[in-house]
Design an enzyme around this catalytic site. Sequence first.
Site, PDB file in Angstrom:
ATOM      1  N   GLU A  41      34.845  34.648  48.192  1.00  0.00           N
ATOM      2  CA  GLU A  41      34.719  33.968  46.803  1.00  0.00           C
ATOM      3  C   GLU A  41      35.910  33.201  46.861  1.00  0.00           C
ATOM      4  O   GLU A  41      37.009  33.390  46.013  1.00  0.00           O
ATOM      5  CB  GLU A  41      34.728  35.013  45.636  1.00  0.00           C
ATOM      6  CG  GLU A  41      34.351  34.382  44.175  1.00  0.00           C
ATOM      7  CD  GLU A  41      34.490  34.977  43.111  1.00  0.00           C
ATOM      8  OE1 GLU A  41      33.759  34.789  42.151  1.00  0.00           O
ATOM      9  OE2 GLU A  41      35.488  35.959  42.836  1.00  0.00           O
TER      10      GLU A  41
ATOM     11  N   ASP B 296      38.221  42.065  42.930  1.00  0.00           N
ATOM     12  CA  ASP B 296      38.690  40.913  43.465  1.00  0.00           C
ATOM     13  C   ASP B 296      40.224  40.942  43.895  1.00  0.00           C
ATOM     14  O   ASP B 296      41.020  40.704  43.257  1.00  0.00           O
ATOM     15  CB  ASP B 296      38.667  39.727  42.481  1.00  0.00           C
ATOM     16  CG  ASP B 296      38.609  38.281  43.004  1.00  0.00           C
ATOM     17  OD1 ASP B 296      39.339  38.140  43.961  1.00  0.00           O
ATOM     18  OD2 ASP B 296      37.577  37.533  42.704  1.00  0.00           O
TER      19      ASP B 296
ATOM     20  N   GLU C  14      35.067  43.056  36.012  1.00  0.00           N
ATOM     21  CA  GLU C  14      36.085  42.772  37.048  1.00  0.00           C
ATOM     22  C   GLU C  14      37.516  42.045  36.244  1.00  0.00           C
ATOM     23  O   GLU C  14      37.312  41.179  35.276  1.00  0.00           O
ATOM     24  CB  GLU C  14      35.494  41.487  38.070  1.00  0.00           C
ATOM     25  CG  GLU C  14      36.696  40.756  38.563  1.00  0.00           C
ATOM     26  CD  GLU C  14      35.932  39.427  39.179  1.00  0.00           C
ATOM     27  OE1 GLU C  14      35.224  38.568  38.616  1.00  0.00           O
ATOM     28  OE2 GLU C  14      36.460  38.975  40.236  1.00  0.00           O
TER      29      GLU C  14
ATOM     30  N   GLN D  68      35.508  41.392  46.200  1.00  0.00           N
ATOM     31  CA  GLN D  68      35.797  39.829  46.523  1.00  0.00           C
ATOM     32  C   GLN D  68      36.977  39.543  46.878  1.00  0.00           C
ATOM     33  O   GLN D  68      38.046  40.135  46.983  1.00  0.00           O
ATOM     34  CB  GLN D  68      35.376  38.924  45.056  1.00  0.00           C
ATOM     35  CG  GLN D  68      33.978  39.303  44.396  1.00  0.00           C
ATOM     36  CD  GLN D  68      33.609  38.443  43.342  1.00  0.00           C
ATOM     37  OE1 GLN D  68      34.727  38.625  42.596  1.00  0.00           O
ATOM     38  NE2 GLN D  68      32.503  38.296  43.181  1.00  0.00           N
TER      39      GLN D  68
HETATM   40  O1  LIG Z   1      36.094  34.353  38.724  1.00  0.00           O
HETATM   41  C1  LIG Z   1      36.113  35.223  39.388  1.00  0.00           C
HETATM   42  O2  LIG Z   1      36.538  35.607  40.162  1.00  0.00           O
HETATM   43  C2  LIG Z   1      34.501  36.022  39.653  1.00  0.00           C
HETATM   44  O3  LIG Z   1      34.371  36.609  40.295  1.00  0.00           O
HETATM   45  C3  LIG Z   1      33.642  35.867  38.195  1.00  0.00           C
HETATM   46  O4  LIG Z   1      32.354  36.058  38.533  1.00  0.00           O
HETATM   47  C4  LIG Z   1      33.902  34.832  37.245  1.00  0.00           C
HETATM   48  O5  LIG Z   1      33.898  33.567  37.583  1.00  0.00           O
HETATM   49 MG   LIG Z   2      35.959  37.303  41.327  1.00  0.00          MG
END
Ligand SMILES: O=C(O)C(=O)[C@H](O)CO
Ligand SMILES: [Mg+2]
Length: 254
Positions: free
Chosen positions: A234, A172, A137, A198
């Site tokens: 998240e 993400d 990521e 995410q």
């Molecule tokens: O920080 C993030 O966006 C995550 O997904 C990671 O797993 C690390 O914290």
């Molecule tokens: Mg993340």
Amino acid sequence: MPRFAANLSFLFKEYPLLERFAEAKACGFTAVEVLFPYDEPASEVAQRMADLGLDMVLINVPPPNYTGGQRGFAAVPELEERFRRDFKRALRYAQFLGAQHMHIMAGKAKGEAAHETYTRNLAWAAKEAPELSLTIEPINGQDMPGYFLDDFDLAVEVLDAVNAPNLGLQFDAYHAQIITGDALAAWTRYAPYVRHIQIAGAPERHEPVQGLIDYPEFFRRVDESGYTGWISAEYMPKARTKDGLDWFNDFRAR
Ligand SMILES: O=C(O)C(=O)[C@H](O)CO
Ligand SMILES: [Mg+2]
């Protein structure tokens, strides 16, 4: 229609970790992720999930966690033994908890030696866990200064070099917005590599209803791409988690 999971390392933090599973279920989530479950006995976590009928979407490597410590070791030269030991322990957790993905954290490093170490470690990990989906990521350098994987093109270059069927991109959208300035365009460009998503608002990392990312359009494009995996929430709730779930409830009501 997107399938949303709750990241219990960010959401429901008003409760101790083991209580967050039931809270997530009561709010309508059927899947969760826990970045670092290693402080709790795996049997206890597995039991709660089984009782509640929850799926574990993802955990992170390395254990135990990075509170005040390192953000992983996969790209850190001369710590390959440490990386492998951590990976094997995380793998036992992932198997026990039935986790679908394991996110391998790169750690703080830079330069050619880090690049080579990262590629070598990821290739090793992909062979070590052929049954599991592994992710990397890109994380923005403001949140994690010095973190090796701070760029999407770099991630894709590494994925192409390793070329393993069980290794892919964790997208993400919050980091994508900060790194590239346009999360939607980044999605269009990198979607073929993505195996886990995410979300959070940007730039403040609160609920995905405000800020610079047009989430209704993002979800539309994700659906259109044929992505069928989980989208994990998240973000840092502005107040109590439950009070900020309108975005999720709206989707469930459709
Ligand atoms: O920080 C993030 O966006 C995550 O997904 C990671 O797993 C690390 O914290
Ligand atoms: Mg993340």
